[in-house]
Design a protein around this motif. Structure first.
Motif, PDB file in Angstrom:
ATOM      1  N   MET A  64       0.836  -1.194   0.000  1.00  0.00           N
ATOM      2  CA  MET A  64       0.000   0.000   0.000  1.00  0.00           C
ATOM      3  C   MET A  64       0.877   1.253   0.000  1.00  0.00           C
ATOM      4  O   MET A  64       1.866   1.333   0.718  1.00  0.00           O
ATOM      5  N   VAL A  65       0.509   2.211  -0.842  1.00  0.00           N
ATOM      6  CA  VAL A  65       1.225   3.481  -0.883  1.00  0.00           C
ATOM      7  C   VAL A  65       0.610   4.419   0.142  1.00  0.00           C
ATOM      8  O   VAL A  65      -0.583   4.720   0.091  1.00  0.00           O
ATOM      9  N   LEU A  66       1.438   4.869   1.089  1.00  0.00           N
ATOM     10  CA  LEU A  66       0.927   5.766   2.110  1.00  0.00           C
ATOM     11  C   LEU A  66       0.750   7.164   1.552  1.00  0.00           C
ATOM     12  O   LEU A  66       1.428   7.582   0.630  1.00  0.00           O
ATOM     13  N   GLY A  67      -0.163   7.906   2.163  1.00  0.00           N
ATOM     14  CA  GLY A  67      -0.328   9.305   1.821  1.00  0.00           C
ATOM     15  C   GLY A  67      -1.374   9.550   0.745  1.00  0.00           C
ATOM     16  O   GLY A  67      -2.070   8.647   0.273  1.00  0.00           O
ATOM     17  N   LEU A  68      -1.472  10.810   0.371  1.00  0.00           N
ATOM     18  CA  LEU A  68      -2.413  11.231  -0.663  1.00  0.00           C
ATOM     19  C   LEU A  68      -1.925  10.809  -2.039  1.00  0.00           C
ATOM     20  O   LEU A  68      -0.726  10.666  -2.276  1.00  0.00           O
ATOM     21  N   ARG A  69      -2.869  10.660  -2.947  1.00  0.00           N
ATOM     22  CA  ARG A  69      -2.514  10.338  -4.330  1.00  0.00           C
ATOM     23  C   ARG A  69      -3.490  11.043  -5.271  1.00  0.00           C
ATOM     24  O   ARG A  69      -4.626  11.342  -4.894  1.00  0.00           O
ATOM     25  N   ILE A  70      -3.039  11.320  -6.460  1.00  0.00           N
ATOM     26  CA  ILE A  70      -3.881  11.931  -7.489  1.00  0.00           C
ATOM     27  C   ILE A  70      -4.641  10.838  -8.222  1.00  0.00           C
ATOM     28  O   ILE A  70      -4.079   9.791  -8.552  1.00  0.00           O
ATOM     29  N   ILE A  71      -5.924  11.063  -8.453  1.00  0.00           N
ATOM     30  CA  ILE A  71      -6.702  10.132  -9.255  1.00  0.00           C
ATOM     31  C   ILE A  71      -7.395  10.898 -10.373  1.00  0.00           C
ATOM     32  O   ILE A  71      -7.851  12.023 -10.193  1.00  0.00           O
ATOM     33  N   THR A  72      -7.454  10.292 -11.535  1.00  0.00           N
ATOM     34  CA  THR A  72      -8.099  10.923 -12.691  1.00  0.00           C
ATOM     35  C   THR A  72      -9.153  10.014 -13.319  1.00  0.00           C
ATOM     36  O   THR A  72      -9.985  10.488 -14.096  1.00  0.00           O
ATOM     37  N   GLU A  73      -9.128   8.738 -12.999  1.00  0.00           N
ATOM     38  CA  GLU A  73     -10.069   7.809 -13.606  1.00  0.00           C
ATOM     39  C   GLU A  73     -11.458   7.987 -13.012  1.00  0.00           C
ATOM     40  O   GLU A  73     -11.637   8.018 -11.793  1.00  0.00           O
ATOM     41  N   ARG A  74     -12.452   8.100 -13.888  1.00  0.00           N
ATOM     42  CA  ARG A  74     -13.842   8.260 -13.452  1.00  0.00           C
ATOM     43  C   ARG A  74     -14.738   7.364 -14.290  1.00  0.00           C
ATOM     44  O   ARG A  74     -14.380   6.929 -15.373  1.00  0.00           O
ATOM     45  N   THR A  75     -15.920   7.116 -13.740  1.00  0.00           N
ATOM     46  CA  THR A  75     -16.888   6.296 -14.450  1.00  0.00           C
ATOM     47  C   THR A  75     -18.246   6.977 -14.403  1.00  0.00           C
ATOM     48  O   THR A  75     -18.524   7.763 -13.490  1.00  0.00           O
ATOM     49  N   GLY A  76     -19.106   6.694 -15.386  1.00  0.00           N
ATOM     50  CA  GLY A  76     -20.443   7.271 -15.396  1.00  0.00           C
ATOM     51  C   GLY A  76     -20.534   8.514 -16.253  1.00  0.00           C
ATOM     52  O   GLY A  76     -19.552   8.974 -16.852  1.00  0.00           O
ATOM     53  N   ASP A  77     -21.732   9.093 -16.287  1.00  0.00           N
ATOM     54  CA  ASP A  77     -21.993  10.268 -17.102  1.00  0.00           C
ATOM     55  C   ASP A  77     -21.642  11.547 -16.350  1.00  0.00           C
ATOM     56  O   ASP A  77     -21.423  11.540 -15.139  1.00  0.00           O
ATOM     57  N   GLY A  78     -21.663  12.658 -17.080  1.00  0.00           N
ATOM     58  CA  GLY A  78     -21.381  13.960 -16.465  1.00  0.00           C
ATOM     59  C   GLY A  78     -19.957  14.026 -15.941  1.00  0.00           C
ATOM     60  O   GLY A  78     -19.016  13.608 -16.610  1.00  0.00           O
ATOM     61  N   VAL A  79     -19.806  14.563 -14.735  1.00  0.00           N
ATOM     62  CA  VAL A  79     -18.469  14.663 -14.154  1.00  0.00           C
ATOM     63  C   VAL A  79     -17.961  13.311 -13.693  1.00  0.00           C
ATOM     64  O   VAL A  79     -16.778  13.134 -13.426  1.00  0.00           O
ATOM     65  N   GLN A 137     -17.948   9.511 -11.440  1.00  0.00           N
ATOM     66  CA  GLN A 137     -17.680   9.109 -10.070  1.00  0.00           C
ATOM     67  C   GLN A 137     -16.381   8.319 -10.022  1.00  0.00           C
ATOM     68  O   GLN A 137     -15.924   7.800 -11.042  1.00  0.00           O
ATOM     69  N   PRO A 138     -15.766   8.218  -8.843  1.00  0.00           N
ATOM     70  CA  PRO A 138     -14.532   7.446  -8.744  1.00  0.00           C
ATOM     71  C   PRO A 138     -14.777   5.958  -8.972  1.00  0.00           C
ATOM     72  O   PRO A 138     -15.884   5.451  -8.737  1.00  0.00           O
ATOM     73  N   VAL A 139     -13.749   5.284  -9.424  1.00  0.00           N
ATOM     74  CA  VAL A 139     -13.832   3.847  -9.661  1.00  0.00           C
ATOM     75  C   VAL A 139     -13.429   3.118  -8.381  1.00  0.00           C
ATOM     76  O   VAL A 139     -12.346   3.340  -7.839  1.00  0.00           O
ATOM     77  N   LEU A 140     -14.302   2.254  -7.892  1.00  0.00           N
ATOM     78  CA  LEU A 140     -14.037   1.510  -6.667  1.00  0.00           C
ATOM     79  C   LEU A 140     -13.632   0.072  -6.972  1.00  0.00           C
ATOM     80  O   LEU A 140     -13.915  -0.456  -8.052  1.00  0.00           O
TER      81      LEU A 140
END
Length: 227
Positions: free
Chosen positions: A1-16, A18-21
């Motif tokens: 596991m990578v500790l700390g904050l991370r940038i995410i750009t991948e999204r799913t769904g319409d419009g803006v 949602q995050p991918v779980l």
């Protein structure tokens, strides 16, 4: 596991979107809160986002920039609290203290101006604030944080060990809280107080204003009884 904050750009769904779980391994949303701003370290406040709290992580996605999003696992947060003290931060918010990779990185982050640069180095960000547009949602968000943190105990935790860094004022006795306050004078978050004081400072922010008033009233009653 990578500790700390991370940038995410991948999204799913319409419009803006949602995050991918990681649904294959049981990850699911616990709360979705629109209208939340985020502050990372000492950087400027970033507005117009949606907060997603899952069973494993906290995710903030910008509503105006699809390429902007941040996430942090609950295992990477050592502490979280409700902050309503204007001396700590001007507006009410959820405050979280984030692990960084190594002790050396932590020392470097204290002396680095990377949080003020245009280039964002998340490996040096130790603090995160989440600011809902509706401050009345703070307590509900905090409760969700607590619930999810309990779902993610540290791997070396002993069975039955409780996380005393997530309790609220309603779980403290008046005498315990008063004793805690007397031994730990407040320091606004963001000042260089050292890590041991920072944790105490954030915990103190979680103590309800009514509890302060009750403790003060008890002290006044005691003074009158001696007069």
């Amino acid at each position: 596991m990578v500790l700390g904050l991370r940038i995410i750009t991948e999204r799913t769904g319409d419009g803006v979107g949602q995050p991918v779980l990681d649904t294959d391994n049981g990850e699911q949303f616990m709360r979705v809160q629109p209208g939340v701003d985020i502050v990372l370290g000492n950087r400027p406040r970033e507005s117009h986002g949606t907060l997603y709290i899952s069973t494993r992580q906290v995710i903030w996605l910008s509503d105006v920039d699809k390429d902007k999003g941040y996430a942090v696992d609950f295992l990477s947060m050592s502490l979280h609290a409700v902050s309503r003290d204007p001396e700590a931060y001007p507006v009410p918010c959820i405050y979280a203290l984030v692990f960084i990779e190594t002790e050396a990185d932590q020392d470097e982050s204290d002396n680095s101006d990377s949080e003020h640069n245009d280039t964002l180095d998340l490996s040096k960000i130790r603090e995160m604030r989440l600011i809902p547009s509706d401050p009345s949602q703070l307590d509900t968000l905090f409760e969700t944080f607590c619930e999810c943190a309990e779902l993610n105990p540290e791997p070396n935790d002993e069975e039955g060990e409780e996380h005393d860094w997530i309790f609220g004022a309603d779980q403290m006795q008046d005498e315990e809280a008063e004793d805690y306050i007397s031994q730990n004078p407040a320091h606004p978050i963001g000042q260089s107080n050292g890590d041991h004081d920072l944790a105490r400072t954030v915990l103190q922010l979680r103590i309800d204003e009514d509890l302060y008033e009750d403790a003060e009233g008890m002290e006044q009653d005691g003074n009158r009884s001696h007069n």
